[in-house]
Write an enzyme that holds these catalytic residues in place. Structure first.
Site, short mmCIF file in Angstrom:
data_model
loop_
_atom_site.label_atom_id
_atom_site.label_comp_id
_atom_site.label_asym_id
_atom_site.label_seq_id
_atom_site.Cartn_x
_atom_site.Cartn_y
_atom_site.Cartn_z
CD GLU A 195 -37.71 8.79 -10.87
OE1 GLU A 195 -36.86 9.69 -10.78
OE2 GLU A 195 -38.02 8.25 -11.94
NE ARG A 209 -47.10 9.19 -10.77
CZ ARG A 209 -45.79 9.17 -10.99
NH1 ARG A 209 -45.10 10.30 -11.10
NH2 ARG A 209 -45.15 8.03 -11.13
CG ASN A 221 -42.25 10.43 -13.68
OD1 ASN A 221 -42.43 10.00 -12.55
ND2 ASN A 221 -41.42 9.85 -14.52
CG ASP A 230 -55.46 6.23 -17.24
OD1 ASP A 230 -54.33 6.62 -17.60
OD2 ASP A 230 -56.53 6.67 -17.73
CG ASN A 263 -38.54 9.02 -16.32
OD1 ASN A 263 -38.39 9.40 -15.16
ND2 ASN A 263 -39.21 7.92 -16.61
CG ASP A 274 -36.76 6.01 -14.30
OD1 ASP A 274 -37.13 7.19 -14.25
OD2 ASP A 274 -37.30 5.11 -13.63
#
Length: 285
Positions: free
Chosen positions: A18, A99, A101, A119, A147, A197
């Protein structure tokens, strides 16, 4: 436009590549699930790899030297020479399953990066902006999986992807303050059975969007929302793209491993799409 078939480069096979970005004649990117930050030199084939000790979703260069990255614990500095990591800020201590990204720096050198829950898929994350003085602001929420993010040449528009919305959002952008306004949909991607993405922008302000679960990168003209080009990849999880090379005419594409076997999954790819990118801006703090 006719685009050559992307070819794999480098030796690293990512669990989930990524966050690609061209910096100082090399490609920076991350392997999220392997906790790795990588710098690939296409001329020598050298790969420098740092273990962040946590999942890391994005990395950018710092004008003062070193790197800035977003991960499980928040946003941190990384000293490339020593590997020393210094936590800057965690804006979500109350959300331990979130978290960081994807993210990038805006034209003024502010670091924009967003979070996502690990989660459950629910809109309980946010897009943040880290200022050069190391203060941080929540710029847009709620989001689910933050993203791709880019800015136009004239610095008037910011494009942003919150993946489950299946579109690319546009905002009016004020470079002097970092204020965004006038949220709207620039491109609707719902016609593809895939998730938008990572994203980059070329010198003509066209958007190049990686489609996770979709084996493709597509180029859009945001003025018309039409597809200008499509690049097919030999694996389903296509995660980010970035222009690089001496003339910024090479398009690097990261991929991840699917739940089924694919020979080239997790590889870094490169092609020459007939477009050129714009230089990445380092973090000014």
């Amino acid at each position: 436009m006719s685009i050559p078939t992307p070819e794999p480069v480098g030796n690293h096979i990512s669990t989930w590549g990524e966050g690609s970005l061209w910096d100082r004649d090399t490609l920076l990117y991350v392997d999220i699930e392997a906790h790795k930050i990588l710098r690939f030199n296409p001329k020598t084939g050298e790969e420098k790899i740092w273990d962040a000790g946590e999942r890391v979703g994005t990395v950018v260069p710092r004008a003062k030297g070193g790197l800035v990255y977003g991960g499980d614990k928040g946003i941190s500095f990384l000293d490339e020479a020593t590997g020393e990591i210094t936590l800057i800020v965690d804006p979500e201590p109350h959300l331990p399953h979130n978290r960081f990204n994807d993210g990038k720096c805006d034209p003024a050198g502010r670091f924009w990066a967003g979070t996502m829950p690990t989660d459950v898929k629910a809109p309980k994350a946010s897009l943040y902006c880290l200022f050069p003085d190391l203060t941080i602001e929540n710029k847009f929420s709620p989001v689910t999986v933050s993203n791709g993010i880019v800015w136009t040449r004239d610095q008037s528009t910011m494009y942003y992807i919150d993946t489950p919305r299946r579109n690319v959002l546009a905002f009016d952008y004020e470079v002097s303050t970092g204020v965004i306004s006038n949220e709207r949909i620039a491109i609707d991607t719902a016609q593809w059975n895939a998730s938008p993405d990572g994203m980059t922008i070329d010198s003509e302000d066209r958007l190049w969007v990686a489609f996770c679960h979709g084996s493709a990168v597509r180029c859009f003209d945001p003025k018309t929302a039409k597809v200008e080009a499509e690049i097919a990849l030999p694996c389903i999880e296509v995660t980010s793209c970035a222009f690089g090379g001496e003339d910024l005419g090479d398009l690097y594409i990261t991929t991840g491993k699917a739940k089924f076997e694919e020979p080239l999954a997790g590889r870094l790819f490169v092609t020459r799409p007939g477009a050129k990118g714009v230089p990445a801006v380092p973090f000014a703090g």
